[in-house]
Design a protein around this motif. Structure first.
Motif, short mmCIF file in Angstrom:
data_model
loop_
_atom_site.label_atom_id
_atom_site.label_comp_id
_atom_site.label_asym_id
_atom_site.label_seq_id
_atom_site.Cartn_x
_atom_site.Cartn_y
_atom_site.Cartn_z
N GLU A 44 -46.41 -7.90 51.09
CA GLU A 44 -47.33 -6.76 51.21
C GLU A 44 -48.70 -7.23 51.71
OE1 GLU A 44 -45.72 -3.58 47.91
OE2 GLU A 44 -46.97 -5.23 47.20
N GLY A 48 -50.09 -6.08 55.19
CA GLY A 48 -51.22 -5.18 55.02
C GLY A 48 -50.82 -3.78 54.61
N VAL A 49 -49.63 -3.62 54.02
CA VAL A 49 -49.16 -2.32 53.56
C VAL A 49 -48.45 -2.48 52.22
CG1 VAL A 49 -48.87 -1.33 55.87
CG2 VAL A 49 -46.96 -2.53 54.79
N ARG A 50 -48.39 -1.40 51.47
CA ARG A 50 -47.61 -1.42 50.24
C ARG A 50 -46.16 -1.06 50.57
NH1 ARG A 50 -48.55 -1.59 45.00
NH2 ARG A 50 -50.81 -1.48 45.31
N THR A 62 -42.01 2.89 49.59
CA THR A 62 -42.99 3.69 50.30
C THR A 62 -42.41 4.02 51.68
OG1 THR A 62 -44.05 1.76 51.30
CG2 THR A 62 -44.86 2.46 49.13
N ALA A 64 -43.60 3.06 54.56
CA ALA A 64 -43.59 1.79 55.30
C ALA A 64 -42.49 0.87 54.76
CB ALA A 64 -44.95 1.11 55.20
#
Length: 299
Positions: A44, A48-50, A62, A64
């Protein structure tokens, strides 16, 4: 070029999703929970994303995470295929074959169709998941799903194996009490055992050889979402039911059920083999689809 350590973290992330929790994945893979949690957290951070919604009781992807997970599953599937291809030769039928099917399809079609294949190839491990609801093939790492009807999903590929013929049946006891219907219109005075997985559980649509179409709404005598319960409720005389012909044949032959309105056709669906999109399907999947198709041609 992607780092090898990141490939490992992607694999661990996919395994956490497959098992549904860090603790379950930890037990299955014999790894510390902290190792799995750290791998996902590092992914993550790198992306740069959850990827996961975490609560004390459950995990969920999620948006993403869903997209990323699909590619992680493809990566694992490719690795498994590579291993199987070189283990016993490029055409070996071996390894774990994960199959999903509804209860009636699993018992009446999948099992008898694939038993000869399993006996012929002892290194093939059948892993059959019986589920009356549509499963997420990517999340649950399903190689092959056998479905009646077709769900539109761009990440899946469906091959029609055979037409699914449906028939209308009732028990002799029911017919003695309510009378034998002689046309679709007379069904309006009858009761139906509604199957809740249909979009319209208590409505029937018929066509005859001349192309005439009749739509009939009926009062429910009972309702269920399980096909075997549908069969039993009908045998017990709680109403008329629409069912696949393969599920009724034994009861019709024994006299427990009677086919109705044989001059009229119900809108049959199809039996489909559904797979994830892959450049090349493993030999075990191809062999299973061929065996199912051959079995259905003579069913």
């Amino acid at each position: 070029m992607i780092e090898l350590d990141r490939l490992r973290r992607m694999g661990l992330f996919a395994l956490v999703v497959r098992h549904g929790s860090f603790s379950a994945a930890s037990r299955a893979q014999d790894l510390a929970t902290s190792v799995l949690s750290s791998a996902v957290s590092q992914l993550e951070e790198e992306l740069g994303v959850r990827l996961l919604h975490r609560t004390t009781r459950s995990l969920s992807l999620t948006e993403a995470g869903q997209l990323f997970h699909e590619k992680c599953v493809e990566m694992l599937a490719a690795a498994e295929m590579a291993q199987e291809l070189v283990a016993d030769g490029s055409h070996a039928i071996s390894g774990r074959l994960r199959i999903s099917a509804a209860s009636d399809v699993a018992h009446k079609i999948v099992l008898p169709a694939l038993m000869p294949l399993a006996r012929q190839h002892p290194k093939l491990l059948l892993d059959i998941q019986v589920d009356d609801h549509i499963v997420d093939m990517a999340t649950q790492s399903i190689d092959l799903s056998i479905r009646s009807g077709w769900m539109r999903d761009s990440s899946l590929v469906a091959r029609k194996l055979a037409d699914l013929h449906e028939v209308l049946v009732a028990s002799p006891d029911y017919l003695q009490r309510y009378g034998m219907p002689d046309s679709p219109e007379t069904l309006r005075k009858h009761r139906i055992v509604g199957f809740k997985r249909f979009s319209e559980p208590t409505t029937l649509v018929f066509k005859n050889d001349t192309g005439q179409s009749v739509r009939v709404a009926m009062a429910p005598g009972a309702m269920t979402d399980n096909v075997y319960m549908l069969h039993e409720l009908t045998v017990q005389g709680l109403g008329i039911a629409r069912m696949p012909s393969y599920l009724t044949q034994d009861a019709v032959n024994s006299g427990a059920l009677v086919r109705l309105l044989t001059d009229w056709r119900l809108p049959g669906a199809g039996i489909y083999a559904v797979t994830l999109k892959r450049t090349l399907q493993p030999p075990k999947v191809t062999a299973a689809i061929d065996a199912l198709s051959a079995y259905l041609q003579v069913l």
